[in-house]
Design an enzyme around this catalytic site. Structure first.
Site, PDB file in Angstrom:
ATOM      1  N   GLN B 201      86.200 -12.586  50.583  1.00  0.00           N
ATOM      2  CA  GLN B 201      84.922 -13.017  50.019  1.00  0.00           C
ATOM      3  C   GLN B 201      84.956 -12.662  48.538  1.00  0.00           C
ATOM      4  O   GLN B 201      84.612 -11.561  48.132  1.00  0.00           O
ATOM      5  CB  GLN B 201      83.772 -12.311  50.751  1.00  0.00           C
ATOM      6  N   GLY B 242      73.110 -15.944  54.012  1.00  0.00           N
ATOM      7  CA  GLY B 242      74.560 -15.958  54.162  1.00  0.00           C
ATOM      8  C   GLY B 242      75.288 -16.313  52.874  1.00  0.00           C
ATOM      9  O   GLY B 242      74.665 -16.646  51.851  1.00  0.00           O
ATOM     10  N   HIS B 243      76.613 -16.255  52.939  1.00  0.00           N
ATOM     11  CA  HIS B 243      77.412 -16.495  51.736  1.00  0.00           C
ATOM     12  C   HIS B 243      77.310 -17.942  51.257  1.00  0.00           C
ATOM     13  O   HIS B 243      77.216 -18.854  52.053  1.00  0.00           O
ATOM     14  CB  HIS B 243      78.875 -16.070  51.931  1.00  0.00           C
ATOM     15  N   ASN B 244      77.314 -18.081  49.940  1.00  0.00           N
ATOM     16  CA  ASN B 244      77.312 -19.388  49.272  1.00  0.00           C
ATOM     17  C   ASN B 244      76.007 -20.149  49.401  1.00  0.00           C
ATOM     18  O   ASN B 244      75.932 -21.319  49.012  1.00  0.00           O
ATOM     19  CB  ASN B 244      78.431 -20.304  49.807  1.00  0.00           C
ATOM     20  N   SER B 262      76.327 -21.407  53.079  1.00  0.00           N
ATOM     21  CA  SER B 262      76.486 -22.674  52.379  1.00  0.00           C
ATOM     22  C   SER B 262      75.315 -23.628  52.531  1.00  0.00           C
ATOM     23  O   SER B 262      75.429 -24.800  52.167  1.00  0.00           O
ATOM     24  CB  SER B 262      77.790 -23.387  52.795  1.00  0.00           C
TER      25      SER B 262
END
Lengths: 340, 340, 340
Positions: B201, B242-244, B262
């Protein structure tokens, strides 16, 4: 990757990871990026078909992808059976994780009878309580608090501000993110003459090798026996695991899942975000549960299960939901249901 | 409001905030309270029609309300186009927030190469890691932990026990409540020969000016690019991002929302408590999603969306839910659906 | 139980707790365990009928159970009207909780004007802010942070890393688990000319005697009045309680419940895991709400309420959910609904 090593060429990566090279192998790869964001010297990947639209226009130096997508790739590529796995391994070369700094930070408070391996790192303002053991190469990051009698296996990483309350035993290489709380008392209550009394929570928490536990996730200790995560269990953030739960090896749960007490989840399960699993039931191996579903009874067959309802515009939704409230009546008006 | 300043009169408040005064403007206002709870010298407000029943009997010194409610007000009032906004501004006069105390508390642990502005406050038992920057007038409250390479903009307030793991960049005046964790690793995993491997990450978290992040909320760092909150995003407690993910300016989310990796959320959205948004989709600007709904596909039209089902008595619920499980069969018995 | 006292006999336990002994009362009980896991010298219990299957084969020294199960018990037993309550009381004999160690740990940071009772314990790396009061025998565990003006009653236990932000008043014997945050600002916002402004949160949090608050649970302070938990309220982990909420005495909530602002919950309610309760409504006394239900309107009758839908295999689920989206149309085709 050390700062001194020259960036690997595409051909070297192909060789190292057993991938098929198509195109010029001499390009040096200096980093990784998305298809849409990658530029000179950057490697990208295509695994999720949603991003296929970005392939034709990519400015990446090279792309990791599957056989089927290779023909459409405008730049050199590495063909992989699992592009995502191959990319993960290559990307790890470009990750710089600080190595543990053995020793105990002067601001940490470590009990006299705690046993800390000389190669372990105890960070600033951490607390290590009585009778704790911290294994070789383990990192107890800043602000972590270990109460009495916890065991941290070799190579574990408690990144920061993790709390192990009591009777928690971590295997090797367990990785725990900030804010996680393991070993708090399970929610055991009995109503006695109009008031709650507490049911003692005498068990612990056992976490297998290579597990990962997300930020602000909570795992309660068992009432009589232990709460158990078998090896390679992966829990995302803000998950709640009740007392005496058992989660099988290689199972992964996305954020905000709640598992009630004494549930037993199998191996290789995939649990979507926000799923609820009620207590005292079993979910067998290889079960996938989609986001925001509720499991109220044991699942005995592998497969995919759902109950999360997707949005509609509110006006339609309200009309349909109103009908739902009369659904049994509606069905009765249609007469007896034929046998399947 | 300084302790020395005399309490403002109602007429002074009307003038200062551009409100219409009705009734005696000489009353001094010494505090604020609810319609039902207010007494002598206290100002109240009426914004939510649920509380209109409390207006006739109020003992408030004065009330902020809308034109339409003014006639029913038994005491002096200030008429506002938006009574809630006007009340918020007036109430702020009666809030006493401690001013930052520039300097680093002796119990804090600050890395030698961290850059802390002389006007910033680093509270007791805080940790500021290598290569961090803390801007002018920023407050890093007690027990906060900043890992390596985080940037805190001018005027930010990390109230207490906030964790910035790594590569977090906060704009100006960001306010973060206790227990929040920003910049933890996203949940990136790939299955390789029966075991999970981690997908590095490598991104960060970027938070725009004037954002607010609630207690125990978690915002993961991006995998390749950054997780982004644009300016003036307001997140309540226990939210998981969450990520992105990208969240547009001025969007507000109530407690316990989960946004999977995302997802891209638009500007001026309102997301109700407990909503789930799955990954890799887009929600356009000006979308309202009601409590406990699940979004599984992109939303392209502004408007209100729902899927949270409201309770019935359990007996009725169980009967209706049982019929739901046969709904497709039921519908088939009715023959083909006519076209809309 | 002190280490010196000999283990009690079954007959002594029967006498002490008012239970009926069947079988040999001379056996000494040295610990407690599950029916399936118990061995020599261990007492078990049968309360949940799911575990009746384990009774015949148990190797426990004795079992606490109800009259109706006694005949099937292969070993001596203690007959109780409420086996779970009786077991909880007996099990408490075998729980060793460290006694408070009066005094302030040298690594703690305590404000000069905080008032800490001499019999209270302030643990390592705790922070006690200005104008706080800590009562007799209270324990402020490691890493806890008390901001300005909080009151901790006698006998409270803040186990570790608990945050009281400001204006929190705890009664006697309140027990709070790690990561909990009480007294953070409620989520009060008003939209003013396209930007959010904050509504000051001037109230506090009042927690009655004997309440328990789980790990990573958050309870916001009130906007104008206080957020209130009456006595003996029991909150599990990761619960979110918004500003101005009132929760009646003896109510228990399982993990991950979210209660929005200004909701009023009655006494003796039982709220299942993951339930959502929207704001500005009332739930009367003695209401049970099952897991993952959503309450959007006041509940005025005691009883059980549900709306959490249980999983089906995803294929069936998708078919049924698709029909749900047309349910109103479907119902219209059936003509007007007859009156009940």
């Amino acid at each position: 990757m050390s700062a001194q090593a020259p960036a690997p060429t595409l051909a070297e990566l192909a060789e190292r990871f057993g991938l098929e090279l198509r195109g010029d192998g001499a390009t040096r790869i200096r980093g990784v990026a998305t298809l849409a964001g990658a530029g000179e010297g950057q490697l990208s990947f295509l695994a999720n078909p949603r991003y296929r639209r970005d392939l034709a226009g990519t400015a990446a130096a090279a792309v990791v992808l599957s056989e089927g997508d290779a023909a459409d790739c405008p730049v050199p590529c590495l063909v992989a059976r699992s592009p995502y796995v191959a990319f993960a391994k290559i990307a790890a070369l470009f990750e710089s994780s600080p190595a543990p700094v053995p020793g105990i930070h002067p601001s940490a408070v470590v009990a006299a009878d705690a046993v800390v391996h000389p190669s372990a790192e105890i960070g600033p303002l951490a607390v290590v309580g009585a009778r704790c053991q911290v294994g070789a190469g383990a990192v107890i990051g800043p602000g972590c608090i270990l109460g009495e009698g916890n065991v941290v296996g070799p190579g574990c990483q408690l990144l920061a501000r993790v709390t192990l309350v009591t009777r928690v035993r971590l295997g090797a290489r367990v990785r725990i993110h900030p804010g996680a709380v393991l070993g708090a008392e399970g929610f055991g209550l009995a109503m006695d003459a109009g008031r709650w009394i507490k049911v003692p929570q005498l068990g612990g928490v056992v976490v297998g090798d290579d597990c990962e536990i997300g930020a602000n996730t909570t795992i309660d200790r068992g009432a009589l026996e232990d709460t158990v995560l078998e090896e390679d269990v992966r829990l995302d953030n803000q998950i709640q695991v009740g007392h005496n739960v058992r989660i099988g090896a290689h199972t992964a749960m996305a954020g905000c899942v709640a598992v009630a007490g004494s549930a037993r989840i199998g191996r290789y399960c995939l649990v979507g975000g926000g799923v609820g699993i009620t207590g005292h039931l079993e979910v067998c191996d290889k079960v996938t549960i989609t986001a925001m579903s509720l499991v109220t009874a044991s699942i005995t067959e592998p497969g995919e299960y759902s109950s999360g309802m997707a949005v509609q515009d509110s006006r339609s939704w309200r009309r349909n939901a109103a009908r739902f409230r009369q659904l049994d009546q509606l069905a009765r008006r249609m007469g007896p249901q034929p046998k399947d």
